[in-house]
Design an enzyme around this catalytic site. Structure first.
Site, short mmCIF file in Angstrom:
data_model
loop_
_atom_site.label_atom_id
_atom_site.label_comp_id
_atom_site.label_asym_id
_atom_site.label_seq_id
_atom_site.Cartn_x
_atom_site.Cartn_y
_atom_site.Cartn_z
N SER A 7 0.85 -1.19 0.00
CA SER A 7 0.00 0.00 0.00
C SER A 7 0.88 1.24 0.00
O SER A 7 1.63 1.48 0.96
CB SER A 7 -0.90 0.02 1.23
OG SER A 7 -1.43 1.32 1.38
N HIS A 32 -1.18 -1.39 -4.37
CA HIS A 32 -2.45 -1.15 -3.68
C HIS A 32 -2.57 0.35 -3.42
O HIS A 32 -1.73 0.95 -2.74
CB HIS A 32 -2.50 -1.94 -2.37
CG HIS A 32 -3.81 -1.85 -1.65
ND1 HIS A 32 -4.90 -2.62 -1.97
CD2 HIS A 32 -4.21 -1.04 -0.63
CE1 HIS A 32 -5.91 -2.32 -1.18
NE2 HIS A 32 -5.52 -1.36 -0.36
N ASP A 34 -4.88 3.45 -1.99
CA ASP A 34 -5.99 3.74 -1.06
C ASP A 34 -6.56 5.13 -1.29
O ASP A 34 -5.88 6.12 -1.06
CB ASP A 34 -5.47 3.62 0.37
CG ASP A 34 -5.21 2.18 0.75
OD1 ASP A 34 -6.16 1.39 0.73
OD2 ASP A 34 -4.04 1.85 1.05
N MET A 36 -9.35 7.87 -0.21
CA MET A 36 -10.24 8.24 0.90
C MET A 36 -10.86 9.62 0.66
O MET A 36 -10.18 10.51 0.15
CB MET A 36 -9.43 8.27 2.19
CG MET A 36 -8.71 6.98 2.47
SD MET A 36 -7.70 7.11 3.95
CE MET A 36 -6.92 5.50 3.96
N HIS A 65 -8.39 0.81 -4.11
CA HIS A 65 -9.32 0.59 -3.00
C HIS A 65 -10.06 1.89 -2.71
O HIS A 65 -9.50 2.82 -2.12
CB HIS A 65 -8.48 0.13 -1.79
CG HIS A 65 -9.26 -0.13 -0.55
ND1 HIS A 65 -8.65 -0.42 0.66
CD2 HIS A 65 -10.60 -0.16 -0.31
CE1 HIS A 65 -9.58 -0.61 1.58
NE2 HIS A 65 -10.77 -0.46 1.02
N MET A 67 -12.39 4.08 -0.76
CA MET A 67 -13.08 4.29 0.52
C MET A 67 -13.82 5.61 0.39
O MET A 67 -13.49 6.60 1.04
CB MET A 67 -12.06 4.30 1.66
CG MET A 67 -11.53 2.91 1.99
SD MET A 67 -9.98 2.95 2.91
CE MET A 67 -8.83 3.03 1.55
N MET A 136 -11.50 -6.23 5.43
CA MET A 136 -10.73 -5.23 6.18
C MET A 136 -10.35 -5.81 7.53
O MET A 136 -11.21 -6.33 8.25
CB MET A 136 -11.56 -3.95 6.39
CG MET A 136 -11.76 -3.10 5.15
SD MET A 136 -10.23 -2.60 4.30
CE MET A 136 -9.43 -1.59 5.57
N GLY A 141 -9.39 3.87 6.85
CA GLY A 141 -9.16 5.31 7.03
C GLY A 141 -7.71 5.69 7.32
O GLY A 141 -7.29 6.79 6.99
N PHE A 142 -6.99 4.78 7.94
CA PHE A 142 -5.62 5.13 8.32
C PHE A 142 -4.68 3.94 8.19
O PHE A 142 -5.11 2.80 8.42
CB PHE A 142 -5.56 5.62 9.78
CG PHE A 142 -6.42 6.83 10.03
CD1 PHE A 142 -5.91 8.11 9.82
CD2 PHE A 142 -7.74 6.68 10.43
CE1 PHE A 142 -6.72 9.22 10.02
CE2 PHE A 142 -8.56 7.80 10.63
CZ PHE A 142 -8.04 9.07 10.43
N GLY A 144 -1.12 2.01 9.54
CA GLY A 144 -0.44 1.86 10.82
C GLY A 144 -1.31 1.51 12.01
O GLY A 144 -0.94 1.76 13.16
N ASP A 174 -6.49 -6.57 4.45
CA ASP A 174 -5.91 -5.23 4.41
C ASP A 174 -6.02 -4.55 5.77
O ASP A 174 -7.12 -4.35 6.28
CB ASP A 174 -6.66 -4.43 3.34
CG ASP A 174 -6.12 -3.03 3.13
OD1 ASP A 174 -5.06 -2.70 3.68
OD2 ASP A 174 -6.79 -2.26 2.40
N GLY A 175 -4.85 -4.17 6.31
CA GLY A 175 -4.82 -3.38 7.54
C GLY A 175 -4.10 -4.08 8.68
O GLY A 175 -4.51 -5.15 9.11
N GLY A 176 -3.01 -3.48 9.11
CA GLY A 176 -2.28 -4.02 10.26
C GLY A 176 -1.60 -5.35 10.00
O GLY A 176 -1.29 -6.09 10.95
N GLY A 196 1.19 -1.86 4.25
CA GLY A 196 1.75 -0.52 4.09
C GLY A 196 2.94 -0.33 5.01
O GLY A 196 4.10 -0.46 4.61
C1 DX5 Z 1 -6.56 1.45 5.46
C2 DX5 Z 1 -6.06 1.10 4.08
C3 DX5 Z 1 -4.89 0.19 4.08
C4 DX5 Z 1 -3.67 0.75 4.75
C5 DX5 Z 1 -2.83 -0.37 5.22
O1 DX5 Z 1 -7.73 2.16 5.35
O2 DX5 Z 1 -7.06 0.46 3.33
O3 DX5 Z 1 -4.58 -0.25 2.77
O4 DX5 Z 1 -2.92 1.57 3.92
O5 DX5 Z 1 -1.80 0.16 5.96
P1 DX5 Z 1 -1.07 -0.68 7.10
O6 DX5 Z 1 -0.51 -1.90 6.42
O7 DX5 Z 1 -0.04 0.27 7.58
O8 DX5 Z 1 -2.12 -1.03 8.11
ZN ZN Z 2 -6.49 -0.54 1.34
#
Ligand code: DX5
Ligand code: ZN
Length: 216
Positions: A7, A32, A34, A36, A65, A67, A136, A141-142, A144, A174-176, A196
């Protein structure tokens, strides 16, 4: 084979060319991206002109992606900008089936994302029309954020639901995602790992991508 989709949200935005080069030359499979809107999610990332530039540099498919609210309004623009795979959120689509048809008719592969609170069963009647589903593993939204462990069970349920269709539909998470939690996700049935921070904040991103790819 596990697919890895870095990402770019976690990359240095002043040097996106370097991030693209890194992904191109690595073992990663997709970019990927993102998007928003500050409405569906409480944050704004980047938009269409940035995708156009990334697309020029990218030698691998762009997994976009969305959002954003009312994704159907901007679907043609994202197609034109270079999205190869377009992901819309179930929570933002009142006429999901027609959104999916629209994405396909514009030559992109359609995918649907679900938030942590949305049950996998809500995708049952759309599943066979999709290229992949995105579960998800944080609230969107964020970057990290902390991985939500409950997601592992959702991946298992989704794998079983896909098995019953007899079709090849990929599961993306996706995420964390970290090198520590990725093996459990792959074992549960995830095919595509989005990461990411784990990639771009590591000392050697190419090596981290290789380690994620090696999880099977
Ligand atoms: C969150 C995004 C993710 C995000 C992942 O809303 O969809 O793609 O960038 O970032 P990490 O891997 O840092 O959680
Ligand atoms: Zn994403």
């Amino acid at each position: 084979m596990t697919l890895v989709a870095p990402s770019l949200l976690a990359a240095d935005f002043l040097h996106l060319d370097e991030a693209c080069k890194l992904v191109n030359e690595s073992e990663a499979d997709w970019f990927h991206l993102d998007i928003m809107d500050g409405r569906f999610v409480p944050n704004i990332s980047f938009g269409i002109p940035v995708i156009e530039y990334i697309k020029k540099a990218a030698k691998k498919p762009c997994d976009v992606h969305l959002m954003i609210e009312e994704p159907e309004k901007l679907t043609p623009a994202f197609g034109k900008a270079g999205a190869d795979i377009l992901i819309v959120h179930l929570e933002t689509c009142r006429n999901l089936h027609s959104n999916i048809q629209q994405i396909r008719s514009l030559g992109m592969k359609p995918a649907v994302a679900i938030n942590p609170h949305t049950p996998v069963e809500s995708l049952k009647d759309i599943l066979e029309d999709l290229y992949h589903v995105l579960i998800m593993t944080v609230n969107p939204g964020f970057g990290g954020q902390q991985f939500i462990t409950h997601s592992i069970g959702k991946v298992k349920e989704m794998r079983e639901m896909i098995r019953r269709t007899g079709k090849e539909i990929l599961i993306e998470v996706d995420g964390g995602i970290t090198l520590e939690n990725a093996p459990a996700l792959v074992e549960a049935g995830a095919d595509v790992l989005v990461a990411g921070s784990t990639i771009f904040r590591s000392a050697d991103p190419a090596k981290t991508i290789r380690s994620l790819k090696a999880i099977a």
